[in-house]
Design an enzyme around this catalytic site. Structure first.
Site, PDB file in Angstrom:
ATOM      1  N   CYS A 101      -7.101   1.908   5.722  1.00  0.00           N
ATOM      2  CA  CYS A 101      -9.024   1.451   5.751  1.00  0.00           C
ATOM      3  C   CYS A 101      -9.360  -0.190   6.757  1.00  0.00           C
ATOM      4  O   CYS A 101     -10.268  -0.763   5.941  1.00  0.00           O
ATOM      5  CB  CYS A 101      -9.674   1.201   4.342  1.00  0.00           C
ATOM      6  SG  CYS A 101      -8.476  -0.237   2.965  1.00  0.00           S
TER       7      CYS A 101
ATOM      8  N   CYS B 264       2.476   3.310  -0.765  1.00  0.00           N
ATOM      9  CA  CYS B 264       1.762   1.835  -1.024  1.00  0.00           C
ATOM     10  C   CYS B 264       0.759   2.900  -2.032  1.00  0.00           C
ATOM     11  O   CYS B 264      -0.063   2.760  -1.263  1.00  0.00           O
ATOM     12  CB  CYS B 264       1.309   1.613   0.630  1.00  0.00           C
ATOM     13  SG  CYS B 264       2.157   0.909   1.648  1.00  0.00           S
TER      14      CYS B 264
ATOM     15  N   GLY C 150      -5.049   6.285  -6.916  1.00  0.00           N
ATOM     16  CA  GLY C 150      -6.282   7.631  -6.028  1.00  0.00           C
ATOM     17  C   GLY C 150      -5.837   8.758  -5.054  1.00  0.00           C
ATOM     18  O   GLY C 150      -5.873   9.540  -5.248  1.00  0.00           O
TER      19      GLY C 150
ATOM     20  N   ASP D  74       5.044   0.905  -5.221  1.00  0.00           N
ATOM     21  CA  ASP D  74       4.167  -0.126  -4.913  1.00  0.00           C
ATOM     22  C   ASP D  74       4.643  -1.376  -5.147  1.00  0.00           C
ATOM     23  O   ASP D  74       5.783  -1.020  -6.270  1.00  0.00           O
ATOM     24  CB  ASP D  74       3.102  -0.017  -5.533  1.00  0.00           C
ATOM     25  CG  ASP D  74       1.555  -0.875  -5.041  1.00  0.00           C
ATOM     26  OD1 ASP D  74       1.003  -0.459  -3.915  1.00  0.00           O
ATOM     27  OD2 ASP D  74       1.717  -2.071  -5.217  1.00  0.00           O
TER      28      ASP D  74
END
Length: 424
Positions: free
Chosen positions: A360, A236, A241, A260
């Site tokens: 996250c 993903c 980054g 993605d």
């Protein structure tokens, strides 16, 4: 900065659009600034910082001042958080606002004592449903510390591209330019900067020697620990980054796929990839996790990183509007998606391969529960203690068998990660 009526009106209009919570706050603000090019750099900085400050402290501002409109939330934030006196704000107040401000001045500055103590979700600046969910996982004082950590502005973290520079040289250059920079406490190539200086035209950035990347995001890559000449997948990849960090760790050798489902995100990745100097990265657009491009690689990949779509609550310092745009029902929907993506990504691994599942988020429903269900359904996979994996990378960070980062403990965004290995 002196606040005039026009600047306050601009901030009020921008905040009013954001409070509809129909789109991400940063996207709304970007559109607003493009439509108001007459606003100068300092004006935009004031509007952005004030609007995001209101979003971080909205529960407390509403509870303690009774503010509900965009204008009064701004005034309450400037007075209660930024310390601007009501006397300084008087020239900006209309008749109704002046009456409200007078009542505010007469009221106690804080009602956090005795029987008037605010509810936990107000003190922690978190949604009531999220606070209740966290209460099943951690004590009240930890919820309060977490919420207060998430209510602070985030620093700017950079990652040095080790193919093109060293952290020491970049630090010296930034300090020479008057930028307050220091090494991140854990990530070997990270730099933390106070404030938010514009770096997009800085030669360090345009030459690819630095990239913006939170320290927590950098640490995920050390859990995967890819090697030269391996086959690696960032399942993903988003804006890439972590892909770039992985490519550097591989010294631009081997083959690194950036998957993605968003063409826009992959397009945003292209200029970053070009700056990086990497030649081993292969972006791939997927229709879903079961795309034929994925199935063709089944059993061929050495390492897979799954930074799964999640609530994003670990990024509330940067995206405080998520407190109103996410819901308890949304967490359950995300969990189903996370399970499906993790299962599809695991099928890519060859025997002996490594799988890192990350979010996250700090919610068990998105993290430990997903990993436990996966391991129960896939007996050929076993958990590798994250603290041991980091120690092998000479990173002195021990949060136990899982990596769990919090802003009030480690100073970075809230991240979770589990490291798993497929049996040989």
């Amino acid at each position: 900065m002196k606040i005039n009526s026009l600047l306050l009106a601009a901030a009020e209009e921008a905040l009013g659009r954001i409070l509809t919570m129909t789109q991400p706050a940063d996207a709304v603000l970007s559109v607003y600034f493009r439509a108001h090019r007459e606003l100068g750099q300092h004006d935009r900085a004031f509007i952005a910082e004030t609007v995001f400050g209101v979003l971080r402290r909205r529960y407390g501002l509403e509870h303690h001042t009774g503010a509900t409109t965009a204008r009064r939330l701004l005034l309450a934030y400037l007075n209660r958080v930024q310390g601007v006196s009501l006397r300084q704000l008087e020239p900006l107040l209309g008749r109704d606002d002046a009456q409200w401000a007078a009542e505010l001045k007469a009221a106690p500055a804080s009602r956090e004592q005795g029987s008037l103590a605010p509810p936990l979700h107000v003190a922690a600046e978190l949604p009531p449903w999220l606070t209740a969910m966290l209460a099943a996982e951690m004590p009240e004082n930890e919820i309060l510390a977490l919420g207060r950590g998430l209510a602070q502005p985030a620093p700017l973290d950079l990652r040095v591209n080790a193919l093109l520079a060293t952290r020491e040289k970049v630090l010296r250059q930034l300090i020479t330019e008057g930028i307050n920079a220091q090494p991140t406490p854990y990530a070997p190539l990270g730099i933390r900067i106070d404030g938010n200086p514009a770096l997009n035209r800085n030669p360090l950035f345009t030459s690819g020697r630095i990239e913006v990347q939170d320290e927590g995001s950098q640490l995920l890559c050390y859990l995967l620990a890819p090697k030269r000449r391996e086959m690696v997948v960032d399942f993903c990849a988003g804006a890439g980054g972590k892909t770039l960090a992985l490519g550097v760790m591989m010294q631009s050798q081997g083959r690194l796929y950036a998957f993605d489902v968003s063409e826009a995100r992959l397009n945003n990745f292209k200029p970053r990839l070009k700056r990086s100097g990497l030649s081993n990265v292969h972006p791939q657009l997927l229709t879903n996790e079961n795309d034929l491009k994925v199935k063709r690689l089944a059993g061929k990949i050495d390492r897979v990183l799954v930074d799964a779509p999640c609530s994003g609550f670990g990024t509330l310092r940067r995206n405080p509007d998520l407190k109103w745009r996410q819901s308890e029902a949304g967490i359950a929907e995300l969990a189903a998606k996370q399970r499906a993506i993790l299962t599809a990504a695991a099928a890519l691994l060859k025997p002996g391969g490594r799988l890192v599942y990350a979010t996250c988020s700090f919610l068990r429903a998105e993290n430990q529960d997903i990993v436990a269900a996966f391991l129960a359904a896939h007996p050929r996979f076993s958990l590798l203690p994250a603290n041991q994996v980091l120690a092998q990378q000479h990173i002195a960070l021990d949060t136990g068998e899982f990596l769990q980062l919090y802003p009030h403990h480690q100073g970075c965004d809230g991240f979770f990660a589990a490291v798993m290995a497929r049996e040989k």
